[in-house]
Structure formats: structure tokens, C-alpha cells
Scaffold this motif. Structure first.
Motif, PDB file in Angstrom:
ATOM      1  N   SER A  54       0.818  -1.209   0.000  1.00 43.55           N
ATOM      2  CA  SER A  54       0.000   0.000   0.000  1.00 43.55           C
ATOM      3  C   SER A  54       0.856   1.266   0.000  1.00 43.55           C
ATOM      4  N   SER A  67       1.375   4.068   6.424  1.00 45.72           N
ATOM      5  CA  SER A  67       0.957   2.833   5.746  1.00 45.72           C
ATOM      6  C   SER A  67       1.280   1.610   6.602  1.00 45.72           C
ATOM      7  N   THR A  94      -3.223   4.602   5.004  1.00 47.11           N
ATOM      8  CA  THR A  94      -3.513   3.737   3.869  1.00 47.11           C
ATOM      9  C   THR A  94      -3.227   2.295   4.298  1.00 47.11           C
ATOM     10  N   GLY A  95      -3.709   1.340   3.513  1.00 42.48           N
ATOM     11  CA  GLY A  95      -3.327  -0.050   3.772  1.00 42.48           C
ATOM     12  C   GLY A  95      -4.387  -0.880   4.445  1.00 42.48           C
ATOM     13  N   ALA A 135      -4.896  -3.290  -0.138  1.00 42.70           N
ATOM     14  CA  ALA A 135      -3.647  -2.507  -0.107  1.00 42.70           C
ATOM     15  C   ALA A 135      -3.557  -1.642  -1.369  1.00 42.70           C
ATOM     16  N   GLY A 162      -4.189   2.421  -1.369  1.00 38.94           N
ATOM     17  CA  GLY A 162      -2.958   3.158  -1.721  1.00 38.94           C
ATOM     18  C   GLY A 162      -3.269   4.229  -2.757  1.00 38.94           C
TER      19      GLY A 162
END
Ligand code: FAD
Length: 482
Positions: free
Chosen positions: A12, A267, A447-448, A460, A464
Motif C-alpha cells: 500500500s 501505511s 492507507t493499507g 492494499a 494506496g
């Protein structure tokens, strides 16, 4: 040019970094480990390569939205063509051997008594053939190559959308119980953890049958390295073995000093970050909910390097052993074993790698074992038991196992700092994962795997890209995907 720091070079973080760098952000990724890919990884031991990440990659089919992300980020290139396994799984139960082919019609020949539930399952799987992971552009953003989503595409996804709430309301095990043939039931239990919802079972089967799920040659590490190369070729920088220690008003603190930037994307596992990275600890309502409600999916992973060629055995075996395996405080009456004998890069000539994922909540068991000083001893015992039980079905490996390795949730925790050493969130019937938001405020994002349910590489990838878009929108930058 705006500056961006991303914490973590997992899939990600890399995807977010590539899109952000392309869209004009000068990006640095801080990574705790020595290579890219995070939990999606493989490693070498005495001439053998153990694939501890990708077993199937969704979005492998050209033309589906997720495939665009894999190609735009350089994850899939000429050096890692995708291979589509068929049969996908082979049940080995005493004298019975049963294949799960991409063409599900073959199952009816083996289990005529289940003709009707099999036809219904094929219908459910077919409904999901046109269902794609949502990869959309966020509103109010300048996008150089906007994604087009036709009305027809939406209509085709209709049947899957209508089935979704129902399939989410009970477990894969309950779905499988409708089949009378015990061998068929055991074979289907190989597809996903039977305790998670039936939607995961049907969606996964559909991704196999529609040719959207495959295995990129060279596995996790080559794919992650391809992405890291794309990122660096765009001018981005990855600082390996350089963990973020703390996030404060001043920036991201590392062992070398504090890194200041216009924006930060986290992330690394958000559940770990809210307790360990923020100073003071993050106390937003969603964080409290996450602490209370998150259920993690954990696993143990055993890999064997064997001085024997097992090319005559199926690629992915669902073995029903005579003896139950006890591992990590759990019991396993079935072992899903991957056989890499046909993949030349994994073992020396004439040798084979076998791997097995043992899914289930074993974090507490291994933590306890470590506290009692018995961690290594119990890992060795589990590996020895596994080999002994496997030999009963595969006698040709007897006395030929020359390299062994075992990862527990503590291993994943040590390398990637994922919460309870997990690799995604668990998605039980009617359970909505407690996710982190993509945007905390202008300049701070997640993110992720913990930002959308339930995790895995599709999540992911999609998050992302979405985080990079959110960042572009906040800083009035045009989003450039290619
Ligand atoms: C055995 C196994 C098999 C799997 N098989 C599949 C499969 O077949 N298909 C599929 O779709 N998914 C599969 N998965 C799940 C998938 O690999 C993960 O869900 C996905 O890789 C998560 O990616 P991510 O980028 O969100 O998180 P992560 O991979 O956790 O990335 C986070 C990164 O942040 C880094 N980090 C952590 N703390 C810090 C810090 N303080 N400073 C800097 N960096 C930090 C970590 O080292 C890591 O590189 C599997 C997982 C496992 C364990």
C-alpha cells in the motif's frame, strides 16, 4: 513541489508513493525492514526460496480495474507473468483424490448427489464474475486519466450486489454444509478459512473461475521489488532499516533526526500506529472503536526444503491427515500444502519447497510460550509434528527434509509490527471491521490493510491509490496515474 513522508514500504505504501511521486510530490518512504513488500514477502534459506506472501493475486486479469493499478505501478511486468493454476486445489483424503478446477462443472461428476446445490453455487459464483473491486476516482479531484464507469458495468454488478448482504450473514462453513458429499465439503474448506463469511468463499471462487486470480512468477518479492524500482525511477527515495519512531507536530522522528514534510501517510498497520506512533496516543472515536472491536486474522507458516522432486504431486494439496496436527494451541484436521516443485526458481535442481499456512488465533499461545522461554522448543516441536504427519500422505519426503522454517504471529509482529502479528482483519458473518479513516486532516493520512475491510492485496492497492488521490485533492495537485 510539496514534500511527502510515507511510513512503510508495504504494497500500500509503495502504491501510494508511486502515484504521489508521479503527481508531483517529492516522496520519501521510511521502512523498518531491509526490503520492500511488508508482509507480502518471500525469503531465501540455504538455496531454497520460501514464498510467505502471495498465493493468489486478485486483479491478474487484463481489463479489470485492479489490474490497471498493478500495471500502472509496475507491479506486473514482463519479468513476472501471471500463472493460473488449474486445478486450484486437490483434496487428498486417504485413497480419494478430488480436484477443484476452474471449471466448477467437473465437481458434479464426482458428487452427483450434490448436483442441485452445486448448480446453485455455480450461479452464485457466476453472479460475481462481473463484480470488480471498486477502483474509482474521488469527487472534486483533477484527474489526468479519469476512470470511466459505464452504466452497463454497474448493471452487470447488480446480481452480486443483491447477493452480498445475504452471503455476509453466515459463514463459509454454513454454506459448505449444504453439500452432502464429505469429500466435496473438505475440498471447499481449502478455499478460505471456513469461519469467515460465505461472501469471501463465493468471491474467491469467482476470481478463480473468471481468470482474475493468478500467481505472478517470482512471487511476492519480485512484485514488490518491481514496484520499489518504479518508485525510485520516478525520483522517490526509500530509506530501509529506518523505522519511524514517533509522529508529533514537528514531523516524523527517526533514529537520525526528525523528518519534516508537508504531508505524512501512515501505511504501517493503523492499529499499531494509534498506540505506538502517536505522541500522545491517538484518542479519536474511530481509534477507540478500533481498539475495542478489531478482530485480527492470524496465521502460522511452515516451509520445508526437500531433497526430492515432488513434480508428480498436485500443486496445492488439501491433505486430510490420519492424525490431527496440534499447533499454536489450535487443532488442524486438514493441511493446505503448496508444492513449488514446478517453479524452477524456488529450489535447487531435483529439490522441492513445500509450504503450509495454518490460519487461526495463535498469537496468545506464542506470546505465552516466549514469556515462558519455550518459544523455540515449541516451534521445533510443531515443525517436527508437521513433517511426521505429512510423511503419512507423502512418504517420499521421509528423511529428505533438509531445511525447515516456521513463522508465527510473533515473527510478523517483529518484522512488520502488525497488530497481534496479523496479516489482515478477520471478516466474520455480519462483522464490520473497525477501520481507520483515509484522511485524519489535511497533511495526515492512513492507507493499507486497516483502512478498508478485510485486507489483502486488493485492499492494499485500492487504498494506496485512494490515499494518493485524497492527498492530491487536499494540495490541489492533478492526479496522474501513468
Ligand atoms: C502467509 C500470508 C499469505 C498471504 N497471502 C495472500 C494472498 O495470497 N493474496 C492476498 O491478496 N493477500 C495475501 N496476504 C495478505 C497480504 O499480504 C497483506 O494483507 C498485505 O500485504 C498488506 O499490505 P499493507 O501494505 O497494507 O501492509 P504491510 O504489509 O503490513 O505494510 C506495512 C509496512 O510498514 C512497515 N512498518 C511497520 N512499522 C513501521 C515503522 N514504525 N516505520 C517504518 N515502517 C514500518 C512494515 O515493515 C511494512 O513494510 C497474505 C499474508 C500472509 C501473511
Amino acid at each position: 513541489m510539496k514534500t511527502l513522508t510515507i511510513i512503510g514500504a508495504g504494497i500500500s505504501g509503495l502504491i501510494c508513493g508511486i502515484y504521489a511521486q508521479r503527481s508531483g510530490f517529492q516522496t520519501i518512504i521510511l521502512e523498518k525492514a531491509g526490503n520492500p513488500g511488508g508482509i507480502s514477502t518471500s525469503w531465501k534459506r540455504k538455496g531454497y526460496t520460501f514464498e510467505g506472501g502471495i498465493h493468489w493475486l486478485i486483479g491478474a486479469k487484463k481489463g479489470v480495474p485492479l489490474n490497471d493499478i498493478w500495471t500502472e505501478t509496475g507491479a506486473l511486468r514482463d519479468n513476472n507473468p501471471v500463472f493460473f493454476k488449474d486445478p486450484i486445489y486437490t483434496l487428498m483424503d486417504g485413497d480419494v483424490q478430488l480436484d477443484l478446477h476452474r471449471d466448477l462443472r467437473t465437481l458434479a461428476k464426482f458428487a452427483p448427489e450434490d448436483r442441485i446445490p452445486l448448480a446453485i453455487m455455480r450461479f452464485h459464483v457466476w453472479c460475481f464474475t462481473f463484480f470488480h473491486s471498486p477502483v474509482q476516482d474521488i469527487g472534486g479531484l483533477r484527474v489526468r486519466h479519469p476512470r470511466k464507469f459505464s452504466l452497463m458495468e454497474f448493471i452487470k454488478m447488480g446480481p452480486a450486489v443483491l447477493l452480498t448482504p445475504w452471503l455476509m450473514s453466515f459463514s463459509a462453513r454454513t454454506y459448505i454444509k449444504r453439500f452432502r458429499n464429505p469429500h466435496l465439503r473438505r475440498l471447499l474448506e481449502a478455499v478460505v478459512d471456513p469461519e469467515i463469511n460465505a461472501l469471501s468463499l463465493i468471491y474467491t471462487l469467482s476470481s478463480f473461475t473468471s481468470g482474475d486470480s493468478g500467481y505472478p512468477e517470482g512471487g511476492s518479492l519480485r512484485m514488490a521489488q518491481n514496484m520499489a524500482d518504479t518508485f525510485v525511477s520516478l525520483g522517490g527515495q526509500i530509506l530501509y532499516r529506518n523505522p519511524a519512531l514517533e509522529l508529533s507536530q514537528d514531523g516524523v522522528r527517526t533514529a537520525d533526526g526528525t523528518l519534516k514534510s508537508d504531508a505524512v501517510v501512515i501505511s504501517m498497520d493503523a492499529r499499531t500506529a494509534i498506540d505506538k506512533l502517536f505522541n500522545p496516543r491517538l484518542e479519536a472515536p474511530w481509534a477507540t472503536r478500533m481498539r475495542r472491536k478489531l478482530r485480527t486474522a492470524q496465521c502460522m507458516f511452515i516451509a520445508l526444503g526437500i531433497r526430492a522432486d515432488l513434480a508428480g504431486r498436485p500443486r496445492c494439496m488439501q491433505i486430510i491427515p490420519k492424525e490431527t496436527l496440534h499447533a499454536g494451541g489450535l487443532e488442524f484436521g486438514a493441511l493446505t500444502v503448496n508444492n513449488y516443485s514446478r517453479d524452477t526458481e524456488y529450489a535447487p535442481e531435483g529439490c522441492t519447497v513445500l509450504t503450509c499456512i495454518l490460519a487461526g488465533p495463535s498469537y496468545g499461545f506464542w506470546k505465552n510460550a516466549r514469556e515462558q522461554g519455550r518459544y523455540r522448543e515449541l516451534k521445533q516441536k510443531t515443525t517436527d509434528d508437521f513433517i511426521r504427519i505429512l510423511e503419512q500422505t507423502l512418504p517420499e519426503i521421509s528423511g529428505k527434509v533438509e531445511v525447515t522454517d516456521m513463522a508465527t504471529p510473533l515473527t510478523y509482529e517483529r518484522y512488520c509490527d502488525t497488530h497481534e502479528g496479523s496479516y489482515m482483519s478477520e471478516w466474520r458473518p455480519w462483522h464490520f471491521c473497525a477501520n481507520a479513516p483515509i484522511r485524519i486532516r489535511k497533511g495526515l493520512y492512513f492507507t493499507g490493510q486497516r483502512t478498508a475491510f478485510s485486507g489483502g492485496l486488493p485492499v492494499a492497492a485500492e487504498t494506496g491509490r485512494r490515499t494518493a488521490q485524497t492527498l492530491c485533492k487536499d494540495f490541489d495537485a492533478e492526479f496522474i496515474s501513468l
